[in-house]
Design an enzyme around this catalytic site. Structure first.
Site, PDB file in Angstrom:
ATOM      1  N   ASP A  54       0.795  -0.982   0.076  1.00 43.07           N
ATOM      2  CA  ASP A  54       0.021  -0.093  -0.009  1.00 43.07           C
ATOM      3  C   ASP A  54       1.072   1.373   0.028  1.00 43.07           C
ATOM      4  O   ASP A  54       0.820   1.959   0.889  1.00 43.07           O
ATOM      5  CB  ASP A  54      -0.978  -0.062   1.210  1.00 43.07           C
ATOM      6  CG  ASP A  54      -0.109  -0.024   2.492  1.00 43.07           C
ATOM      7  OD1 ASP A  54      -0.735   0.620   3.596  1.00 43.07           O
ATOM      8  OD2 ASP A  54       0.894  -0.430   2.487  1.00 43.07           O
ATOM      9  N   HIS A 102       9.803  -0.265   9.042  1.00 46.89           N
ATOM     10  CA  HIS A 102       8.453  -1.153   9.167  1.00 46.89           C
ATOM     11  C   HIS A 102       8.827  -2.180   7.826  1.00 46.89           C
ATOM     12  O   HIS A 102       9.238  -3.083   8.061  1.00 46.89           O
ATOM     13  CB  HIS A 102       7.507  -0.505   9.270  1.00 46.89           C
ATOM     14  CG  HIS A 102       6.818   0.089  10.420  1.00 46.89           C
ATOM     15  ND1 HIS A 102       7.181  -0.180  11.502  1.00 46.89           N
ATOM     16  CD2 HIS A 102       6.555   1.531  10.504  1.00 46.89           C
ATOM     17  CE1 HIS A 102       6.777   0.812  12.471  1.00 46.89           C
ATOM     18  NE2 HIS A 102       6.635   1.727  11.881  1.00 46.89           N
TER      19      HIS A 102
HETATM   20  O1  RIB Z   1       2.179  -0.130  10.756  1.00 46.37           O
HETATM   21  C1  RIB Z   1       3.250   0.044   9.852  1.00 46.37           C
HETATM   22  C2  RIB Z   1       2.503  -0.292   8.505  1.00 46.37           C
HETATM   23  O2  RIB Z   1       1.521   0.369   8.171  1.00 46.37           O
HETATM   24  C3  RIB Z   1       3.748  -0.192   7.423  1.00 46.37           C
HETATM   25  O3  RIB Z   1       3.208  -1.191   6.420  1.00 46.37           O
HETATM   26  C4  RIB Z   1       3.183   1.223   6.819  1.00 46.37           C
HETATM   27  O4  RIB Z   1       3.490   1.122   5.566  1.00 46.37           O
HETATM   28  C5  RIB Z   1       1.774   1.278   6.892  1.00 46.37           C
HETATM   29  O5  RIB Z   1       0.919   0.429   5.930  1.00 46.37           O
HETATM   30 CA    CA Z   2       2.955  -0.550   4.138  1.00 50.69          CA
END
Ligand code: RIB
Ligand code: CA
Length: 310
Positions: A10, A242
């Site tokens: 995303d 992340h």
């Molecule tokens: O909590 C972090 C996640 O949420 C990552 O994938 C960031 O891109 C959002 O999608």
């Molecule tokens: Ca993400």
């Protein structure tokens, strides 16, 4: 042979960094991107996925558009203050040249796994809706999936989108609970480790010394995401790592320490999206997954930096 992966994404600022690292890693063959709602609408994330493969000179990599909404819960308002209202730090980049393929994300996942049984890893770094739809549509692909390495969840640490829930799980908890009991190997790269890997302003200063399409893009899309981390986490220009951490796991799992435990996802109420590790097997039986509980942060950062500055 490079490891075949499908990145379900995303994009998203950290998704963009993760996709650039993956495309610059000879250990990986990105056979496709599948888009999902989350950091922005699916309309926007599909366009951003196309922009990212084209920017890196991989316009031949197929992008399949996935789900616009979660399986059951309402689509939450898109948090544009985190990734910008365009998902890429309000940079409003030129439209991509290409278009998504004429297959849904789930169809692309099913067809690709069936064509390469035992060889494809699914790497979801957004809400798990597309993965769940693929698993429910064609359960026979489960033994053909080599592994699912997902960025999401928070087992021994607070959440980020709520006190108990991490954003990707929260956005579609029913899908997440389906994936947690898929039956194929699943690795959860959650906040327990991704919040230990910190990209500092000094890290980015080093990365931006090298000019290439990836570093030029990251420099442009980063400020909005840095500002969110400073507002919410008081991180003064640093950010959590992340999605790139999930790609780092695929490239070198030795950088992480995991434990085997069944994980359940709360799907209703104020704790919606909470990922619960059933350490003493007190709930109904379900297969263990691998939960990342430790990480060689310096090793992950060195890997990411080396790939981005290639
Ligand atoms: O909590 C972090 C996640 O949420 C990552 O994938 C960031 O891109 C959002 O999608
Ligand atoms: Ca993400």
């Amino acid at each position: 042979m490079p490891q075949k992966i499908i990145i379900d994404t995303d994009p998203g600022v950290d998704d963009s960094i993760a996709i650039s690292v993956a495309l610059r890693s000879p250990e990986l063959e990105v056979v496709g991107l599948t888009s999902v709602f989350g950091n922005a609408t699916n309309e926007i994330t599909a366009q951003n996925a196309l922009r990212l493969v084209e920017l890196e000179g991989h316009g031949n990599i197929p992008v399949a558009r996935g789900c616009d909404v979660p399986l059951v819960v309402e689509l939450e308002s898109i948090a544009s203050e985190v990734h910008g209202n365009d998902g890429l730090g309000n940079t409003h980049l030129p439209a991509p040249k290409g278009k998504p393929i004429n297959k849904s994300a789930a169809e692309f996942i099913i067809d690709t796994v069936r064509a390469n049984p035992g060889e494809v890893m699914l790497v979801p770094i957004g809400p798990l809706t597309n993965i769940a739809v693929a698993l429910k549509t064609d359960p026979q692909i489960v033994p053909m999936i080599k592994k699912i390495v997902l960025m999401g969840g928070a087992v021994s640490i607070h959440g980020n989108i709520s006190p108990v829930a991490e954003a990707n799980i929260y956005h579609d908890p029913h899908a997440a609970d389906i994936v947690m009991q898929a039956g194929c190997p699943v690795v959860m790269v959650g906040l327990d480790v991704t919040q230990q890997v910190i990209m500092t302003p000094q890290f980015f200063e080093e990365v931006f010394k090298v000019k290439n399409p990836a570093t030029n893009l990251i420099k442009r899309i980063l400020p909005v995401y840095q500002a969110y981390h400073d507002r919410f986490h008081k991180m003064g220009g640093s950010i959590h790592t992340h999605d790139p951490s999930a790609i780092a796991y695929v490239i070198n799992p030795a950088l992480f320490e995991t434990r085997s435990v069944p994980v359940f996802v709360e799907t209703i109420g104020r704790c919606k999206g909470q990922t619960v590790a059933d350490e003493h097997r007190q709930w109904e039986s379900r297969k263990d997954i691998e939960v990342c509980q430790g990480v060689n942060s310096a090793g992950v950062l060195a890997l990411i930096k080396e790939r981005l500055t290639r």
